[in-house]
Write a protein that holds these residues in place. Structure first.
Motif, PDB file in Angstrom:
ATOM      1  N   MET A   1       0.849  -1.176   0.000  1.00 48.57           N
ATOM      2  CA  MET A   1       0.000   0.000   0.000  1.00 48.57           C
ATOM      3  C   MET A   1       0.892   1.236   0.000  1.00 48.57           C
ATOM      4  O   MET A   1       1.945   1.248   0.608  1.00 48.57           O
ATOM      5  CB  MET A   1      -0.892  -0.037   1.238  1.00 48.57           C
ATOM      6  N   ALA A   2       0.436   2.267  -0.668  1.00 50.25           N
ATOM      7  CA  ALA A   2       1.192   3.512  -0.722  1.00 50.25           C
ATOM      8  C   ALA A   2       1.376   4.046   0.701  1.00 50.25           C
ATOM      9  O   ALA A   2       0.418   4.091   1.473  1.00 50.25           O
ATOM     10  CB  ALA A   2       0.461   4.529  -1.583  1.00 50.25           C
ATOM     11  N   PRO A   3       2.605   4.448   1.068  1.00 51.54           N
ATOM     12  CA  PRO A   3       2.877   4.889   2.447  1.00 51.54           C
ATOM     13  C   PRO A   3       1.986   6.037   2.914  1.00 51.54           C
ATOM     14  O   PRO A   3       1.542   6.052   4.055  1.00 51.54           O
ATOM     15  CB  PRO A   3       4.339   5.300   2.416  1.00 51.54           C
ATOM     16  N   VAL A   4       1.710   7.003   2.032  1.00 56.05           N
ATOM     17  CA  VAL A   4       0.878   8.143   2.427  1.00 56.05           C
ATOM     18  C   VAL A   4      -0.535   7.663   2.744  1.00 56.05           C
ATOM     19  O   VAL A   4      -1.131   8.050   3.747  1.00 56.05           O
ATOM     20  CB  VAL A   4       0.863   9.223   1.315  1.00 56.05           C
ATOM     21  N   LEU A   5      -1.064   6.800   1.892  1.00 50.15           N
ATOM     22  CA  LEU A   5      -2.409   6.261   2.118  1.00 50.15           C
ATOM     23  C   LEU A   5      -2.447   5.444   3.396  1.00 50.15           C
ATOM     24  O   LEU A   5      -3.383   5.551   4.194  1.00 50.15           O
ATOM     25  CB  LEU A   5      -2.843   5.415   0.924  1.00 50.15           C
ATOM     26  N   GLN A   6      -1.431   4.641   3.621  1.00 55.19           N
ATOM     27  CA  GLN A   6      -1.363   3.805   4.826  1.00 55.19           C
ATOM     28  C   GLN A   6      -1.400   4.672   6.084  1.00 55.19           C
ATOM     29  O   GLN A   6      -2.038   4.316   7.070  1.00 55.19           O
ATOM     30  CB  GLN A   6      -0.100   2.958   4.801  1.00 55.19           C
ATOM     31  N   LYS A   7      -0.731   5.806   6.061  1.00 57.28           N
ATOM     32  CA  LYS A   7      -0.723   6.708   7.214  1.00 57.28           C
ATOM     33  C   LYS A   7      -2.029   7.483   7.336  1.00 57.28           C
ATOM     34  O   LYS A   7      -2.450   7.832   8.434  1.00 57.28           O
ATOM     35  CB  LYS A   7       0.450   7.680   7.115  1.00 57.28           C
ATOM     36  N   ALA A   8      -2.676   7.754   6.203  1.00 56.44           N
ATOM     37  CA  ALA A   8      -3.893   8.569   6.210  1.00 56.44           C
ATOM     38  C   ALA A   8      -5.116   7.809   6.718  1.00 56.44           C
ATOM     39  O   ALA A   8      -5.977   8.399   7.378  1.00 56.44           O
ATOM     40  CB  ALA A   8      -4.174   9.108   4.810  1.00 56.44           C
ATOM     41  N   LEU A   9      -5.216   6.522   6.421  1.00 60.68           N
ATOM     42  CA  LEU A   9      -6.424   5.768   6.774  1.00 60.68           C
ATOM     43  C   LEU A   9      -6.763   5.832   8.270  1.00 60.68           C
ATOM     44  O   LEU A   9      -7.906   6.112   8.625  1.00 60.68           O
ATOM     45  CB  LEU A   9      -6.316   4.321   6.289  1.00 60.68           C
ATOM     46  N   PRO A  10      -5.816   5.597   9.194  1.00 61.14           N
ATOM     47  CA  PRO A  10      -6.168   5.686  10.623  1.00 61.14           C
ATOM     48  C   PRO A  10      -6.539   7.103  11.060  1.00 61.14           C
ATOM     49  O   PRO A  10      -7.416   7.277  11.914  1.00 61.14           O
ATOM     50  CB  PRO A  10      -4.902   5.223  11.347  1.00 61.14           C
ATOM     51  N   ILE A  11      -5.920   8.101  10.472  1.00 55.98           N
ATOM     52  CA  ILE A  11      -6.238   9.487  10.829  1.00 55.98           C
ATOM     53  C   ILE A  11      -7.657   9.816  10.403  1.00 55.98           C
ATOM     54  O   ILE A  11      -8.448  10.358  11.172  1.00 55.98           O
ATOM     55  CB  ILE A  11      -5.219  10.458  10.187  1.00 55.98           C
ATOM     56  N   VAL A  12      -7.995   9.473   9.170  1.00 58.91           N
ATOM     57  CA  VAL A  12      -9.346   9.731   8.660  1.00 58.91           C
ATOM     58  C   VAL A  12     -10.364   8.875   9.410  1.00 58.91           C
ATOM     59  O   VAL A  12     -11.443   9.351   9.759  1.00 58.91           O
ATOM     60  CB  VAL A  12      -9.414   9.500   7.136  1.00 58.91           C
ATOM     61  N   GLY A  13     -10.014   7.617   9.687  1.00 57.42           N
ATOM     62  CA  GLY A  13     -10.909   6.748  10.444  1.00 57.42           C
ATOM     63  C   GLY A  13     -11.226   7.319  11.819  1.00 57.42           C
ATOM     64  O   GLY A  13     -12.376   7.297  12.272  1.00 57.42           O
ATOM     65  N   SER A  14     -10.214   7.852  12.496  1.00 56.82           N
ATOM     66  CA  SER A  14     -10.426   8.461  13.811  1.00 56.82           C
ATOM     67  C   SER A  14     -11.287   9.719  13.710  1.00 56.82           C
ATOM     68  O   SER A  14     -12.170   9.940  14.543  1.00 56.82           O
ATOM     69  CB  SER A  14      -9.083   8.827  14.458  1.00 56.82           C
ATOM     70  N   ALA A  15     -11.034  10.524  12.686  1.00 61.18           N
ATOM     71  CA  ALA A  15     -11.805  11.765  12.513  1.00 61.18           C
ATOM     72  C   ALA A  15     -13.262  11.462  12.192  1.00 61.18           C
ATOM     73  O   ALA A  15     -14.176  12.010  12.818  1.00 61.18           O
ATOM     74  CB  ALA A  15     -11.182  12.621  11.413  1.00 61.18           C
ATOM     75  N   LEU A  16     -13.492  10.588  11.224  1.00 67.35           N
ATOM     76  CA  LEU A  16     -14.869  10.259  10.859  1.00 67.35           C
ATOM     77  C   LEU A  16     -15.588   9.542  11.989  1.00 67.35           C
ATOM     78  O   LEU A  16     -16.778   9.763  12.219  1.00 67.35           O
ATOM     79  CB  LEU A  16     -14.904   9.387   9.599  1.00 67.35           C
ATOM     80  N   GLY A  17     -14.873   8.675  12.680  1.00 69.23           N
ATOM     81  CA  GLY A  17     -15.467   7.924  13.779  1.00 69.23           C
ATOM     82  C   GLY A  17     -15.611   8.725  15.060  1.00 69.23           C
ATOM     83  O   GLY A  17     -16.214   8.272  16.014  1.00 69.23           O
ATOM     84  N   ARG A  18     -15.022   9.907  15.065  1.00 68.23           N
ATOM     85  CA  ARG A  18     -15.007  10.786  16.236  1.00 68.23           C
ATOM     86  C   ARG A  18     -14.517  10.037  17.472  1.00 68.23           C
ATOM     87  O   ARG A  18     -15.089  10.065  18.552  1.00 68.23           O
ATOM     88  CB  ARG A  18     -16.385  11.389  16.512  1.00 68.23           C
ATOM     89  N   LYS A  19     -13.414   9.317  17.266  1.00 71.24           N
ATOM     90  CA  LYS A  19     -12.846   8.517  18.355  1.00 71.24           C
ATOM     91  C   LYS A  19     -11.343   8.420  18.122  1.00 71.24           C
ATOM     92  O   LYS A  19     -10.908   7.875  17.117  1.00 71.24           O
ATOM     93  CB  LYS A  19     -13.479   7.126  18.346  1.00 71.24           C
ATOM     94  N   MET A  20     -10.571   8.922  19.032  1.00 66.63           N
ATOM     95  CA  MET A  20      -9.127   8.877  18.894  1.00 66.63           C
ATOM     96  C   MET A  20      -8.619   7.448  18.996  1.00 66.63           C
ATOM     97  O   MET A  20      -9.155   6.632  19.733  1.00 66.63           O
ATOM     98  CB  MET A  20      -8.452   9.731  19.976  1.00 66.63           C
ATOM     99  N   GLY A  21      -7.574   7.162  18.228  1.00 72.59           N
ATOM    100  CA  GLY A  21      -6.904   5.883  18.333  1.00 72.59           C
ATOM    101  C   GLY A  21      -7.567   4.737  17.604  1.00 72.59           C
ATOM    102  O   GLY A  21      -7.254   3.581  17.884  1.00 72.59           O
ATOM    103  N   VAL A  22      -8.471   5.029  16.689  1.00 74.45           N
ATOM    104  CA  VAL A  22      -9.081   3.949  15.913  1.00 74.45           C
ATOM    105  C   VAL A  22      -7.984   3.314  15.074  1.00 74.45           C
ATOM    106  O   VAL A  22      -7.253   3.989  14.351  1.00 74.45           O
ATOM    107  CB  VAL A  22     -10.219   4.471  15.006  1.00 74.45           C
ATOM    108  N   ARG A  23      -7.842   2.010  15.211  1.00 78.12           N
ATOM    109  CA  ARG A  23      -6.838   1.272  14.461  1.00 78.12           C
ATOM    110  C   ARG A  23      -7.463   0.825  13.149  1.00 78.12           C
ATOM    111  O   ARG A  23      -8.604   0.362  13.129  1.00 78.12           O
ATOM    112  CB  ARG A  23      -6.400   0.063  15.290  1.00 78.12           C
TER     113      ARG A  23
END
Length: 122
Positions: free
Chosen positions: A1-23
């Motif tokens: 997986m592209a490194p930028v995308l790999q790093k972005a998915l957990p950040i976006v997941g946490s933001a959309l989920g409104r929960k810090m630390g979503v893996r």
């Protein structure tokens, strides 16, 4: 997986989920969540339609993290669980699309891609 995308998915997941630390893990063939972690199907980031699937699945599963009560008791009924999940999917997708209008496009991309290539499951 592209490194930028790999790093972005957990950040976006946490933001959309409104929960810090979503893996967020990308592996296998299913998209699902337990409210703490999100699992997305493995995809080829070199194929734009598969990257769109990843964002759409992430939007859907993060909406579950944000809006779903994971402690509901279905009283052992598989039918009740399936019907409730179907209605819940509709409810959370409408809710996340109201707060993040771009999520509606990601979710629509998933539906479109699943019609074209139904081997993926969510």
């Amino acid at each position: 997986m592209a490194p930028v995308l790999q790093k972005a998915l957990p950040i976006v997941g946490s933001a959309l989920g409104r929960k810090m630390g979503v893996r967020v893990e990308v592996a296998g063939h299913r998209a699902c969540t337990d409210g703490e972690s999100i699992w997305l199907p493995a995809f080829d980031p070199q194929r734009p339609e598969q990257e769109k699937l990843a964002w759409g699945f992430l939007s859907h599963e993060a909406a579950h993290v944000r809006y779903t009560d994971f402690y509901l008791d279905y009283e052992g009924s598989a039918l009740r669980r399936r019907l409730t999940n179907l209605l819940e999917d509709i409810r959370i997708e409408k809710a996340i699309s109201r707060e993040y209008p771009g999520a509606a496009f990601s979710l629509a991309d998933v539906v479109h891609q699943l019609v074209i290539e139904p081997k993926f499951s969510g």
